[in-house]
Structures are given as C-alpha cells and as structure tokens.
Design a protein around this motif. Sequence first.
Motif, PDB file in Angstrom:
ATOM      1  N   UNK A 123       0.711  -1.204   0.039  1.00 51.04           N
ATOM      2  CA  UNK A 123       0.164   0.043   0.093  1.00 51.04           C
ATOM      3  C   UNK A 123       0.865   1.291   0.070  1.00 51.04           C
ATOM      4  N   UNK A 124       2.046   1.241   0.357  1.00 48.76           N
ATOM      5  CA  UNK A 124       3.045   2.597   0.367  1.00 48.76           C
ATOM      6  C   UNK A 124       3.128   2.837  -1.134  1.00 48.76           C
ATOM      7  N   UNK A 125       2.974   2.030  -2.014  1.00 51.37           N
ATOM      8  CA  UNK A 125       3.131   2.635  -3.680  1.00 51.37           C
ATOM      9  C   UNK A 125       2.157   3.477  -3.789  1.00 51.37           C
ATOM     10  N   UNK A 126       0.784   3.313  -3.605  1.00 53.44           N
ATOM     11  CA  UNK A 126      -0.262   4.501  -3.744  1.00 53.44           C
ATOM     12  C   UNK A 126      -0.080   5.625  -2.791  1.00 53.44           C
ATOM     13  N   UNK A 127       0.156   5.263  -1.615  1.00 50.36           N
ATOM     14  CA  UNK A 127       0.367   6.074  -0.211  1.00 50.36           C
ATOM     15  C   UNK A 127       1.350   7.132  -0.735  1.00 50.36           C
ATOM     16  N   UNK A 128       2.640   6.598  -1.038  1.00 52.01           N
ATOM     17  CA  UNK A 128       3.763   7.462  -1.293  1.00 52.01           C
ATOM     18  C   UNK A 128       3.234   8.339  -2.423  1.00 52.01           C
ATOM     19  N   UNK A 129       2.673   7.811  -3.569  1.00 47.26           N
ATOM     20  CA  UNK A 129       2.522   8.556  -4.640  1.00 47.26           C
ATOM     21  C   UNK A 129       1.455   9.594  -4.286  1.00 47.26           C
ATOM     22  N   UNK A 130       0.477   9.236  -3.617  1.00 46.88           N
ATOM     23  CA  UNK A 130      -0.591  10.511  -3.006  1.00 46.88           C
ATOM     24  C   UNK A 130       0.129  11.537  -2.172  1.00 46.88           C
ATOM     25  N   UNK A 131       0.898  10.922  -1.331  1.00 45.05           N
ATOM     26  CA  UNK A 131       1.721  12.131  -0.588  1.00 45.05           C
ATOM     27  C   UNK A 131       2.590  12.971  -1.466  1.00 45.05           C
ATOM     28  N   UNK A 132       3.291  12.385  -2.553  1.00 48.29           N
ATOM     29  CA  UNK A 132       4.079  13.159  -3.263  1.00 48.29           C
ATOM     30  C   UNK A 132       3.286  13.836  -3.989  1.00 48.29           C
ATOM     31  N   UNK A 133       1.854  13.588  -4.419  1.00 49.71           N
ATOM     32  CA  UNK A 133       1.024  14.649  -5.325  1.00 49.71           C
ATOM     33  C   UNK A 133       0.664  15.653  -4.567  1.00 49.71           C
ATOM     34  N   UNK A 134       0.266  15.339  -3.056  1.00 45.52           N
ATOM     35  CA  UNK A 134       0.081  16.432  -2.383  1.00 45.52           C
ATOM     36  C   UNK A 134       1.050  17.403  -2.238  1.00 45.52           C
ATOM     37  N   UNK A 135       2.320  16.917  -2.046  1.00 44.89           N
ATOM     38  CA  UNK A 135       3.600  17.857  -1.393  1.00 44.89           C
ATOM     39  C   UNK A 135       3.869  18.823  -2.830  1.00 44.89           C
ATOM     40  N   UNK A 136       3.752  18.139  -3.721  1.00 42.21           N
ATOM     41  CA  UNK A 136       4.319  18.760  -4.903  1.00 42.21           C
ATOM     42  C   UNK A 136       3.218  19.139  -6.093  1.00 42.21           C
ATOM     43  N   UNK A 137       2.039  19.369  -5.452  1.00 39.77           N
ATOM     44  CA  UNK A 137       0.999  19.479  -6.397  1.00 39.77           C
ATOM     45  C   UNK A 137       0.752  21.002  -6.991  1.00 39.77           C
TER      46      UNK A 137
END
Length: 675
Positions: A277-291
Amino acid sequence: MSGSSSPAVAMATAPAAAVVTATVPTAAPKSYRPDVDGLRSFAVISVLLFHAGFAPFGGGFVGVDVFFVISGYLITQIIHSDCERQRFGLVPFMARRVARLYPALIATLLLVMAAGFVLFDPTQFRTLGASTIAAFLSASNIVFWQVAGYFDTSSELNPLLHTWSLGVEQQFYLVWPLIIYGAWRWRPSQLPWAILFVGVLSLAASQWFTVRDPSANYFLMPFRMFEFAAGGLLPWLERRSMPGNKVQEGLLGIGLLLLIYSVLAFDSNTVFPGVNALVPVVGAALCIYAGRARYLGVLLRNRIAVFIGLTSYSLYLVHWPLIVFYKYHVYRPLEFWDKLFLFSFPFVLAYPMYRWVEHRYRKIDLISWSGIKAASCAGAVALVLAPGAYVYFQQGLPFRVNDQYEKRVANPAITQASLFGGEGYALDATLGNVATGKPLAIFAGDSFALQYAAGFDYWLKQSEASMQGVFHHGCILGHDVTRLLAGRPRQDCLDTSRRLQGLLDDNDLPLVYAMSWTGYRHLLARPDGTRLEFASDADYGRFLIDNVMALVADNPERKLVVIGNQPGIRAAGGAGACLERPDYVTMMCLQSLQLPSERGLGYDINRQLARAFQANPQVLFLDPYDVLCRQGVCSAMSGQNVRYSDTSHLSVAGSLEVSQEWLEQIIRFLKEPAK
C-alpha cells in the motif's frame, strides 16, 4: 477480487472511499488547494473504472488509500490549527464531521432502501436492512469483516458495501484527535514524531496481518492508520522546506506514476494493504506535497479535475448502489456498454446530491441547534434506523414476493433442497455406508467436489458402499501447487493436498476428483508464492490435466474419475435473486435461468478434459452438462427444485439429481478389472 468474500473478493468487487471534500469559496483563502481536489478526481475515477468492471484497472481500489492520505493531510491541519489557537474540542470537531458527511449519507441510505424495496428479494432486502443500520452507525467495516465467508455474496449484491470506508474514516476521526491533541499537550515539537511512530506501528501491524488475518487487515481502521499518518506528516514537511519548481515537477511526476502503476499493476492477488500500500500512499503524498508544481500540476488543478474532486463524495456514495441494482435487475453478465453506462451515469446522479444535499448542509452548526432542529435531527435518525430494523426483523418483507414463489419458499422440503449440496458435511466426511470397511474410492477436491456430498452420500448408502472425502473450500489439490488468497499462497491448501497424498500412498484406491476448473486461472502459485501465468485458456487447461494426472502417477493400476464443471447461472445472486423478486417487477430474469450450453461455466474446458481422457481406459470423465442440459439448453430448474444454491454450486436437489445419474456408472467402472 477470488471466489470468496475474503479481502481479495472485497478488493475485486467492494472497496469504497470516504472522502472529505472541500468547496471553493467565492473568495478562496490562501490555504485552499485545488490540486488536492484534482487528486480526489483521480482517486474516484480509478475506483469507478474498477467497480464498473474494466479489466485494465484491476488496482483501482487504491483510490480508497488516496482518499485516506488526503483525509490525514486535511484533518491533521484542522486539529493542529485548533490546538495552536487553544480552541480544540472533540465534540465540536465530531459535530463538524457529522455535518459534513451525514446529510449525503442519510439521503443515500434512504434512496437505497427505497430501491431495495422495489427490486430486492427478501433475503437481499433483509441484508440491506442490517447494512443500513451498520452504515449509519459507521460500523460497516466491522460488520463486513465479521460476516466475510466463502459463500458470502455481499460483495456483489450489497449496495452499501462501499460504506466500509466511511466506517474507517469515522473511527479515524474518533482516534486521531486524541493522538494529535495528546502529543501536542505533551510536547508540541514532538508531534510529527508521534505521527510517524503511529504510522510505522500501523504499517508493521498491517504487514503482519496480511498473513494472520487478511480480512481484518483490509477492513479495520488500525491497519489503515499509516495511510492517514502519511498525509498527517505532510504539513510539517511543507513548513520545513518547499523545493523549487523543477524539483516539485519531478516529485509530482513520480507521485502520478506511482498512482498510475498501482491502478494498472495491482489486482485482487496483490498482498494488500501492508507494504504494498506504500506505492499508492507515497504516490498520493508526493502529489499533495508537490501539487503546486507550475506545469505538471495543471493535470490536477484544471477545472474539470477540480469539479470532479468537489463532487467526489456524492459521486462515491451513489456509484456502487447503482452498479449493484443494475446488475441485479438485468440478471446477466455485463457487456462493454453496460460498463460504460455504469461508469458515466453516476456523474449525472452525483451532481443533484452534491448541489442540494451535500453542499447545502455541509456547514450546519449542530452544537448551536435549537430544540426544534435537534428534534428534526432525531427524526432523520429514526427515518433511517427504524426502516432498516423493521426490514431486518420482518425477514425482508416477503409479502412483496409473487404468491407462487412465496408458497415455494415456505415449503420446508424445497427450502432444504435449495441448500448447498455439501451443507452439513465435514471436509473429511465419509460418504455412504461407513460400516463397509474399505472405501470404494477417495473423493477429493474443492467446494465443487463437496457439492456432491449430499447426492453421493444418499446413493452410496443405497449401494452399500462408501467413499472417503478430502475437501477444502477454494483450494486446488495437487503436487507443488496452491491457491493465492490476498496475494499469499494458502498453506491450508497445501496441507490438504498432503493429506490427500497420504491417503493415496501405498495402495491402489481409485480417486474421484472434482474442482472449479475455471476458477483458478489467475490464482495459482507454487508453495513459495511464485505465481503461475498461462498464455492461454488451453495452456491453463493442460496444466490442470497434468496436475490431476500427477496425483495418480505413482500407481499405474489406480483408476481415476474426473468430474467437469456444471453450467451454473450467469447472473449475480443465484436463482433466488430471480424467483423471489417482488411480484410487481417484470420477471425478465426467468429467461436467464436457461442458457445455451456454449455459454455455461466451464463449457470449453469440459470439452478439453473430455478429449484428454477419452483414450485413457484408466480414466472416466463425467460431464455435468450431460445431466443438466438437454438439446443444447441448460436449465437452473428441475421442476420446482432449483439445481444451484448460488450462481455455480449445486444445491441438495442438484446434487441428488446428478449423482443418481452417475453413481451406477462410477461403481461399475471402478469395479472393472484394470486394462
């Protein structure tokens, strides 16, 4: 999503997403993040594609995890901000959450109950009544975890299964404020470390439970806490340092790629949640951080994406009930245009819900309500709970059912005949006359073998013979092969295969073998977990033939009886979902209780099995189509009796019917001298 109601199944047919959407104010404050709403649109579209049944999007269930990350990000900021301003209170916080989520939820529950009254048979309607109460009390995830079982059909026919994530979300709202407030009161500077600690602990527990209890791991809040925590850490990362635009572009690109990868590469066999689950979780976190990235961020900040994100909660609430009721009504496998409709039409339904319910009532101040408003709120609660309880305790309101079928259901003999053919039989049951001594044969396989227990047991007793059963639900039995469940090899299947081999060692006892020949195409693995891939259906069939032949290869004198697949019913819910519908619903479904042989379950593989065994005098192949189909048409009914207990397993009546046709032939074959 496998053939059980394990997390795999839930992943294939039921995941849902609870969301906390934001509305763009007329004068948008600096804190508003349109890219976060755009990220919601990616998540909800992924899940819609997945639930509508588009095969390439087998990992679309990760949209749930994206929503959890977003919730962790927003809710942590809200709580922390209230703490810093010395105005945090759990009751006001929960009141705002209830006002935010419950108006649209209540409207959905009422509409779903009304649709269930019109369409559902009593069994499904009674289940819906219980699910309505669970959804209102934010306990769906706990209820669905507890009722999960091999023959449970809730994942396909429960219009409120998607509310499990609302349960997770609401339970998070109860626990997370205490963690944030407690850590802040203890030592504000250590708050992000406390969040990190909770997240790591939750992730470790989730990974451990992927083996211990995959269903609990999927449905229960503690094992999802790390996803919220990932979002909760982002405000501190944003305050600490924000990189330049080039770095943001790169991070956002990586985040989007991780999300796309998980949607396209994950499926029901993926071990989940846990570390994967870290794959989508990290992906979502990166999208928020760098959105906020200037160029690539447009993918999330454009008007279409933002609008879909704004309506995502309403969209999510309406989409799954629509899919369930549509599939139930048409009572046939979905085609491409059905799937396209089920993907697109929720957008039409969601806007009225968003505009006149969600958006209108989202900022109600429950704390300052007057007595009259409080009474109206209590009335709304009663409006949901009372019908749900009434429907449940009144057995799904059977008065709606056609009189003919109401009498049929009330007949104890017919009711008993409709049960699963293996009902009440142990997985190691001796079938027939237990006093005969040496059994006539070993009868082995999965639930597609156990379904014959009622019939074989009855007719073997008439012949003064017996067979020793070796059964296990959802398991392929053989050498060096097992079935995956939630992405992991099932040790219990391997143990049953070893027990079967032990019963065959050092003797010439014949083997009667049956299984779901079509059910394991994408679920097979070696004992070490290495997945088995097949280039075609024919390759898969050859593997299954080799597997069963390997079971008897140790003794050339051993005889083998192979039983193929039965045709089944190509519709959700089995025959009962058609025969017991309200009498004011057009019974077009009756046409689907008969189908051409070539459309039946396992028709092609039965032909492959017949060709493979026809020249082998030591093997007898029995095709259920020869009994259940006449002149190229297979019927789910035999007189008043239903031949199936669900969509594929034989009922007691079906088991008795088929076994009677075969047993004399089997006994004669097994007693003939070896050629």
